[in-house]
Design a protein around this motif. Structure first.
Motif: not given
Length: 295
Positions: A77-86, A257-261, A265-269, A289-293
């Motif tokens: 839930s904490a990771l789901a709330a942390a969007t990645v500022p691509t 705000q820095a570590i969870l996004p 990104l690593i999870i998506a990779s 969302t990030v994985e699609k990029l």
């Protein structure tokens, strides 16, 4: 992204036997002298090795259980709330027309770093969070970056001495050097295998990474290449490992705000190379969302 420090080398002198002078007395003196020289050299080598070993263990110790738990059990839930500022976090470089690198039928995630490196210190926090969603660590150790480098004494973990198991990926880590200064560099900790070194030399340079021979370096199955952390080590300045770990799930903190996004990104990779397993983590909105990029 830190430049990879040059590995220190050790040299030894070859001792040759004295030539026969034709005198039996001379031969006895020469043999005696040779024994003494060899003994002195052996003593110095033994002292050197013992000193290096004790120094290395002094900077790398088993991580406290409470800190490990806080980092390896970050709620979804904490990771789901942390969007990645691509727009501000660079995405891994996508390698084209290259076969997926596997080991034991699982995609390989290769990390190359060093204990002295402050950028590696920053990267290990989200990396451990992310990898813990795919497997289990044992015997994680703690360390801090060099006291004389930029962002000195950044508190972090070391993969040296740890193990990791996963049904989805094969994680390989190489902490190449300690944080112990030695002749303008740092003492050697781990040596990459030939295969790992070939990957490092092939992909740790432009256009795959921003700089050549820099660390931290992560290769996701030869499909995605990540060089450097997604956030500045300055965010961790002056913070203890316990305070960093304790603030990870507190919304609004700079570490959150820095570590969870970065972890997302690593999870998506990883999801990109392991066929989106497990679905519970790979289907989360920020990750998907990030994985699609990543293409």
């Amino acid at each position: 992204m830190a430049q990879k420090a040059k590995k220190s080398t050790k040299s030894s002198r070859q001792v040759t036997a004295a030539k026969n002078s034709g005198s039996q007395k001379g031969m006895v003196y020469s043999a005696t002298a040779l024994v003494v020289i060899v003994a002195v050299i052996a003593t110095f080598i033994l002292i050197k090795l013992n000193k290096s070993s004790s120094s290395a263990t002094a900077t790398n110790s088993l991580a406290p259980a409470a800190v490990v738990s806080a980092v390896t059990k970050v709620p979804n839930s904490a990771l789901a709330a942390a969007t990645v500022p691509t727009s501000s976090i660079p995405l891994p470089y996508a390698v084209k027309n290259t076969a997926l690198l596997t080991s034991n039928s699982k995609p390989v995630v290769l990390y190359m770093g060093a204990d002295y490196c402050p950028y590696c210190a920053a990267q290990r926090w989200p990396l451990i969070i992310a990898l813990s969603k795919f497997g289990t660590f044992k015997n994680l150790h703690t360390t801090s970056s060099s006291s004389t480098d930029v962002y000195p004494n950044t508190q972090t973990f070391s993969f040296y001495g740890s193990s990791y198991s996963s049904p989805y990926i094969n994680f390989q880590s190489v902490e190449m050097q300690t944080n112990i200064p030695s002749n303008g560099s740092y003492t050697t900790l781990q040596t990459p295998t030939t295969a790992q070194n070939n990957i490092f030399n092939t992909y740790d340079k432009p256009p795959y990474t921003a700089t050549a021979t820099g660390i931290p370096f992560i290769d996701y199955g030869n499909q995605l290449i990540e060089g450097g952390p997604a956030y500045s080590p300055a965010i961790l300045a002056g913070l203890s490992r316990a305070s960093i770990a304790g603030s990870l799930t507190i919304t609004g903190t700079v570490t959150n705000q820095a570590i969870l996004p970065s972890a997302n990104l690593i999870i998506a990779s990883i999801c990109k190379i392991d066929k989106n397993q497990p679905g519970s983590i790979c289907s989360m909105a920020p990750v998907a969302t990030v994985e699609k990029l990543l293409k």
